[in-house]
Design a protein around this motif. Structure first.
Motif, PDB file in Angstrom:
ATOM      1  N   ALA A   1      -9.680 -20.561  35.359  1.00 27.07           N
ATOM      2  CA  ALA A   1     -10.658 -21.644  35.512  1.00 27.07           C
ATOM      3  C   ALA A   1     -12.080 -21.103  35.488  1.00 27.07           C
ATOM      4  O   ALA A   1     -12.979 -21.699  34.874  1.00 27.07           O
ATOM      5  CB  ALA A   1     -10.399 -22.394  36.814  1.00 27.07           C
ATOM      6  N   LEU A   2     -12.288 -19.979  36.132  1.00 27.40           N
ATOM      7  CA  LEU A   2     -13.623 -19.386  36.154  1.00 27.40           C
ATOM      8  C   LEU A   2     -14.029 -18.912  34.762  1.00 27.40           C
ATOM      9  O   LEU A   2     -15.177 -19.105  34.325  1.00 27.40           O
ATOM     10  CB  LEU A   2     -13.665 -18.221  37.147  1.00 27.40           C
TER      11      LEU A   2
ATOM     12  N   VAL B   1     -10.866 -26.715  32.970  1.00 28.22           N
ATOM     13  CA  VAL B   1     -11.301 -26.252  34.294  1.00 28.22           C
ATOM     14  C   VAL B   1     -10.756 -27.180  35.377  1.00 28.22           C
ATOM     15  O   VAL B   1     -10.155 -26.736  36.368  1.00 28.22           O
ATOM     16  CB  VAL B   1     -12.837 -26.180  34.381  1.00 28.22           C
ATOM     17  N   ASP B   2     -10.946 -28.483  35.196  1.00 27.66           N
ATOM     18  CA  ASP B   2     -10.496 -29.455  36.199  1.00 27.66           C
ATOM     19  C   ASP B   2      -8.983 -29.419  36.372  1.00 27.66           C
ATOM     20  O   ASP B   2      -8.466 -29.492  37.495  1.00 27.66           O
ATOM     21  CB  ASP B   2     -10.935 -30.858  35.797  1.00 27.66           C
TER      22      ASP B   2
ATOM     23  N   ALA C   1      -1.817 -28.317  27.365  1.00 28.57           N
ATOM     24  CA  ALA C   1      -2.457 -28.956  26.222  1.00 28.57           C
ATOM     25  C   ALA C   1      -3.928 -28.547  26.108  1.00 28.57           C
ATOM     26  O   ALA C   1      -4.419 -28.228  25.023  1.00 28.57           O
ATOM     27  CB  ALA C   1      -2.333 -30.478  26.345  1.00 28.57           C
ATOM     28  N   TYR C   2      -4.636 -28.544  27.224  1.00 32.45           N
ATOM     29  CA  TYR C   2      -6.061 -28.218  27.185  1.00 32.45           C
ATOM     30  C   TYR C   2      -6.293 -26.758  26.807  1.00 32.45           C
ATOM     31  O   TYR C   2      -7.306 -26.427  26.181  1.00 32.45           O
ATOM     32  CB  TYR C   2      -6.715 -28.521  28.531  1.00 32.45           C
ATOM     33  N   ARG C   3      -5.374 -25.873  27.181  1.00 23.54           N
ATOM     34  CA  ARG C   3      -5.506 -24.477  26.790  1.00 23.54           C
ATOM     35  C   ARG C   3      -5.571 -24.345  25.265  1.00 23.54           C
ATOM     36  O   ARG C   3      -6.378 -23.602  24.713  1.00 23.54           O
ATOM     37  CB  ARG C   3      -4.318 -23.667  27.321  1.00 23.54           C
ATOM     38  N   VAL C   4      -4.692 -25.074  24.601  1.00 22.57           N
ATOM     39  CA  VAL C   4      -4.641 -25.001  23.141  1.00 22.57           C
ATOM     40  C   VAL C   4      -5.876 -25.648  22.525  1.00 22.57           C
ATOM     41  O   VAL C   4      -6.543 -25.068  21.659  1.00 22.57           O
ATOM     42  CB  VAL C   4      -3.355 -25.688  22.628  1.00 22.57           C
TER      43      VAL C   4
END
Length: 414
Positions: free
Chosen positions: A82-83, A59-60, A42-45
């Protein structure tokens, strides 16, 4: 294993799929508790349409997801993403530096664990340019570049009594100077460590045990450098402290400081190991076994326990006592480092190794130094497990062997 873990969305230039955005929002608004994998998706989108709100969460979640997996290459993939996400955070974003540091450290660790050492080293070099030099110093040491590691550590440790260098930095620095053949400089650095230990002990702000371990190592270094008078003085100072411990125990509360003992023991065993090279790296002896060593060198080092066990068995059968003494000590050092870092440390799991070292050394009448070293090794272990009376007996015998039948008077500094 979910192969979709390898799918990264950061940096996509295609138009964001609005249906995907809607599904992600609905998922996050649901009443159920989401897994780390679901949140990552979800956060990727959403990070593409609202980066300030969702990049930190991405990231988290990526880092949390890595904890759930045990496949090295997936760790590399997740930490790389994440980086990349952490680097996109706005300079004023809350906890930006912390997230960036965690992602960078995790990515570097993952690369080494996956056997991608060249890429890991490149990341360490990048970190060193930003002032985080410790990991590069370790990697240089592991690859046999001891002079370069010493210069890097020395450039940041400073000089003088008031410098902020920690005990661990001083130990690593002295270790690399010594490995680079710069004995006198190594002794100067280690003397600062010992002096700091004396100040802590005299003020009852540090355990006597830690100073005993430092003095034992210092005496061995002085002896190797041919500085007999200093060697004798350091050894007798340690003997005086052991006498105090045997009579009254620690004057201050002692936390878990066994890592210091194990690290110094491991450092003392470096001369028995082959020389490290870029093609055949070894642990950075002098660095903390878990917080310092790279995961690939740590794994290889402990994997060699089985080989050394077979070799010691063969040497016992052949009657090669000198070879057995050396190999058995190499094995004992590995067992001690693994024992200290295992979390659950019953004394009986390790003591037989030190007892055997002493028993073998007693069979070798040629050099009293062999028995003295075995006794001192066991004594320092006994200090680690708070058996101070037995530790004193071993160290007293070791001191008598090295000093002769009429040792000089005991000198105490605390």
């Amino acid at each position: 294993m979910h192969h979709t873990e390898n799918r990264g969305h950061m940096g996509d230039t295609a138009k964001v799929d609005q249906d995907a955005v809607l599904r992600a929002r609905v998922l996050l608004l649901g009443s159920g508790r989401l897994t780390a994998r679901e949140r990552v998706g979800a956060y990727r989108v959403l990070a593409e349409v609202s980066p300030s709100a969702y990049l930190p969460k991405l990231v988290d979640a990526l880092i949390e997801r890595s904890y759930e997996l045990d496949e090295p290459e997936l760790h590399v993939t997740l930490y790389a993403e994440a980086l990349a996400a952490a680097r996109r955070l706005h300079a004023d974003a809350p906890r930006r530096e912390g997230r960036l540091s965690r992602a960078l450290s995790g990515y570097e660790h993952a690369l080494f664990a996956a056997g991608r050492r060249a890429e890991g080293r490149a990341l360490c070099e990048e970190s060193a340019e930003a002032g985080r030099y410790g990991r590069l110093a370790v990697v240089l040491a592991e690859e046999g570049c001891h002079a370069e590691a010493a210069e890097l550590l020395g450039g940041h440790a400073g000089t003088g009594d008031a410098d902020p260098a920690s005990d661990w930095t001083l130990i690593e620095w002295a270790a690399e100077l010594d490995a680079a053949g710069r004995q006198e400089e190594a002794l100067e650095v280690f003397a600062r460590l010992v002096d700091g230990g004396r100040r802590g002990a005299s003020a009852d702000s540090a355990p006597l045990a830690s100073l005993v371990w430092k003095l034992d190592r210092y005496a061995r270094m002085l002896g190797a450098a041919g500085r007999r008078e200093g060697e004798v003085a350091a050894r007798h100072e340690a003997l005086g402290l052991l006498t105090r411990l045997a009579r009254g125990g620690e004057p201050v509360s002692r936390s878990n400081i066994q890592a210091l003992w194990a690290t110094l023991l491991g450092l003392s065993g470096r001369p028995d190991e082959p020389a490290a090279t870029s093609g055949a790296p070894l642990p950075a002896f002098g660095a903390h076994v878990f917080h310092g060593w790279s995961p690939d060198t740590r794994e290889d080092y402990f994997a060699s326990v089985a080989l050394l066990e077979r070799r010691t068995a063969a040497l016992r059968a052949s009657g090669d006592l000198p070879g057995l003494i050396v190999t058995q000590r190499r094995l004992t050092v590995r067992r001690a480092l693994r024992w200290e870092s295992s979390g659950r440390r019953p004394e009986d799991a390790l003591r037989p190794s030190f007892d055997e070292g002493v028993a073998l050394a007693r069979l070798s009448p040629v050099d009293p130094g062999v028995l003295a070293r075995a006794l001192a090794d066991r004594s320092m272990f006994l200090v680690a497990v708070k058996r101070y009376g037995e530790a004193l007996a071993d160290f007293t015998e070791a001191t008598a062997l090295l000093d002769g039948l009429t040792p000089p008077p005991i000198v105490t500094r605390t």
